[in-house]
Design an enzyme around this catalytic site. Structure first.
Site, PDB file in Angstrom:
ATOM      1  N   ASP A  54     -36.051  18.110 -19.648  1.00  0.00           N
ATOM      2  CA  ASP A  54     -37.404  17.822 -20.167  1.00  0.00           C
ATOM      3  C   ASP A  54     -37.371  18.166 -21.657  1.00  0.00           C
ATOM      4  O   ASP A  54     -37.955  19.149 -22.090  1.00  0.00           O
ATOM      5  CB  ASP A  54     -38.475  18.620 -19.418  1.00  0.00           C
ATOM      6  N   ASP A  99     -35.074  24.097 -26.437  1.00  0.00           N
ATOM      7  CA  ASP A  99     -33.852  24.699 -25.873  1.00  0.00           C
ATOM      8  C   ASP A  99     -33.056  23.691 -25.044  1.00  0.00           C
ATOM      9  O   ASP A  99     -31.833  23.825 -24.905  1.00  0.00           O
ATOM     10  CB  ASP A  99     -34.155  25.968 -25.068  1.00  0.00           C
ATOM     11  N   ASN A 143     -42.570  33.625 -16.978  1.00  0.00           N
ATOM     12  CA  ASN A 143     -43.020  33.284 -18.330  1.00  0.00           C
ATOM     13  C   ASN A 143     -44.230  32.338 -18.296  1.00  0.00           C
ATOM     14  O   ASN A 143     -45.177  32.491 -19.052  1.00  0.00           O
ATOM     15  CB  ASN A 143     -41.875  32.733 -19.208  1.00  0.00           C
ATOM     16  N   GLU A 181     -41.499  31.286 -13.388  1.00  0.00           N
ATOM     17  CA  GLU A 181     -40.767  30.707 -14.537  1.00  0.00           C
ATOM     18  C   GLU A 181     -41.197  29.241 -14.669  1.00  0.00           C
ATOM     19  O   GLU A 181     -41.471  28.565 -13.674  1.00  0.00           O
ATOM     20  CB  GLU A 181     -39.256  30.857 -14.266  1.00  0.00           C
ATOM     21  N   ASN A 185     -39.927  26.142 -15.222  1.00  0.00           N
ATOM     22  CA  ASN A 185     -39.362  24.978 -14.517  1.00  0.00           C
ATOM     23  C   ASN A 185     -39.762  24.967 -13.043  1.00  0.00           C
ATOM     24  O   ASN A 185     -39.988  23.902 -12.450  1.00  0.00           O
ATOM     25  CB  ASN A 185     -37.833  24.955 -14.639  1.00  0.00           C
ATOM     26  N   HIS A 211     -32.506  29.336 -23.052  1.00  0.00           N
ATOM     27  CA  HIS A 211     -32.499  29.200 -21.591  1.00  0.00           C
ATOM     28  C   HIS A 211     -31.520  28.126 -21.107  1.00  0.00           C
ATOM     29  O   HIS A 211     -30.607  28.386 -20.313  1.00  0.00           O
ATOM     30  CB  HIS A 211     -33.888  28.785 -21.079  1.00  0.00           C
ATOM     31  N   ASP A 212     -31.790  26.893 -21.543  1.00  0.00           N
ATOM     32  CA  ASP A 212     -31.068  25.751 -20.962  1.00  0.00           C
ATOM     33  C   ASP A 212     -29.614  25.705 -21.409  1.00  0.00           C
ATOM     34  O   ASP A 212     -28.728  25.311 -20.638  1.00  0.00           O
ATOM     35  CB  ASP A 212     -31.774  24.446 -21.352  1.00  0.00           C
TER      36      ASP A 212
HETATM   37  C1  BDR Z   1     -37.527  26.702 -19.159  1.00  0.00           C
HETATM   38  O1  BDR Z   1     -38.809  26.119 -19.375  1.00  0.00           O
HETATM   39  C2  BDR Z   1     -38.787  25.251 -20.470  1.00  0.00           C
HETATM   40  O2  BDR Z   1     -39.846  25.536 -21.335  1.00  0.00           O
HETATM   41  C3  BDR Z   1     -37.456  25.443 -21.157  1.00  0.00           C
HETATM   42  O3  BDR Z   1     -36.985  24.234 -21.702  1.00  0.00           O
HETATM   43  C4  BDR Z   1     -36.566  25.957 -20.058  1.00  0.00           C
HETATM   44  O4  BDR Z   1     -35.974  24.899 -19.333  1.00  0.00           O
HETATM   45  C5  BDR Z   1     -37.609  28.184 -19.437  1.00  0.00           C
HETATM   46  O5  BDR Z   1     -38.514  28.805 -18.593  1.00  0.00           O
HETATM   47 CA    CA Z   2     -35.996  22.635 -20.210  1.00  0.00          CA
END
Ligand code: BDR
Ligand code: CA
Length: 315
Positions: A13, A17, A163, A169, A171, A244-245
């Protein structure tokens, strides 16, 4: 690391990152990016597609197909979290010109299914966005679970807070139903979550080094990361941001980056008032290992990964 590059299919997406991951995949000799697909999440899917195609143009790889996928979660209406982390264009409000390249016309799920059959046992699927496309692909053809070599996904939080919400989280939070389907599919899964990605932080001096390197990828990352960095700074007081990614892709091709992992049962909370989207991992010491459906990464060598990532993007 093996001499042969690891062949990956990345479902993304494309926010900031994601771009760090994709450019690393495109430039690393250890990685062969066979195809990309896009999903809603950080931004609407059409913008994710444009951002992904632009990255292919930046590094001169128009040959890699990009298939556009889902624009909303499996259940319920179209929504997303907003512009506060990746900007309104998903690339830090840089408002770059639209790419000339176009998506392939195949849907993301169709591409994921087709590639599984064309290259059985060969490909690693690396989802770095909400898991909607992967769940749709499994619905189209459950057999793909035995055709991918493995799945290494960025998602979840196992021993740390979330987050997107206090327990989720982003995703997983975007499409919890899809995530549960993916965890239940019976394929080998490694989950790279906030436990390790929030310790893999890119700071301002490194971005300056990238810019100074003058490489198209390095200059692009420096440009799109300014806003993302500012948003992190506002919340955490330090001018550094999570990769992250990129770390998830790094782990997909180099398992020696994992310092501690546990095989366990992961379920996604689908109902909770405060906990919807939480990855409930059974990390009890007496939890039956044979009932595990995923390896969750609890510690990783983020510093070594960043060194390698810097080397690849700046040469
Ligand atoms: C994930 O959520 C998205 O905002 C970032 O690209 C990453 O894949 C981190 O929580
Ligand atoms: Ca992502």
């Amino acid at each position: 690391m093996s001499a042969e590059p690891t062949r990956v299919v990345i479902d993304c997406d494309t926010g900031v990152d994601d771009a760090m991951a994709i450019l690393y995949g495109l430039l690393s000799p250890e990685i062969d990016v066979v195809a990309l697909s896009t999903v809603w999440g950080n931004i609407w899917v059409e913008t994710c597609t444009a951002n992904t195609l632009r990255l292919l143009e930046i590094v001169g790889r128009p040959d890699i197909p990009v298939a556009e996928g889902a624009g909303k979660p499996l259940v319920g209406p179209k929504w997303r979290l907003g512009d506060g982390v990746h900007g309104a264009d998903g690339q830090g409000n840089t408002n770059l010109p639209p790419p000339k390249l176009r998506a392939s016309g195949e849907t993301a799920a169709e591409q994921i299914v087709r590639l599984a059959h064309e290259r059985p046992g060969e490909l690693v699927l690396v989802p770095i966005g909400p898991l909607t496309n992967i769940a749709v692909a499994l619905a189209l053809d459950p057999e793909i679970a035995s055709l991918y070599r493995e799945v290494v996904l960025m998602g979840g939080n196992f021993l740390v807070p979330g987050n997107a919400s206090r327990w989720a989280e982003a995703n997983i939070w975007h499409d919890p139903e899809a995530a549960q389907i993916v965890f239940d599919a019976g394929w080998p899964i490694t989950a790279v979550g906030l436990d390790v990605t929030l310790k893999c932080m890119l700071d301002q001096p490194k971005l300056e080094r990238l810019r100074a390197s003058g490489t198209p990828a390095g200059v692009h990352i420096d440009r799109i990361t300014d806003y993302y960095l500012t948003r992190y700074e506002a919340r955490r007081g330090r001018r550094e941001c999570a990769m992250h990614d990129a770390l998830a892709l790094g782990i997909a091709v180099d398992r020696t980056l994992i310092l501690n992992q546990r095989r366990c049962r992961v379920d996604v909370e689908l109902n909770g008032t405060h906990t919807r989207g939480m990855t409930a991992a059974d990390l009890r010491i007496w939890a039956p290992v044979d009932q595990g459906n995923a390896n969750v990464v609890l510690e990783a060598d983020g510093a070594r990964f960043i060194d390698r990532w810097m080397e690849i993007l700046s040469r």
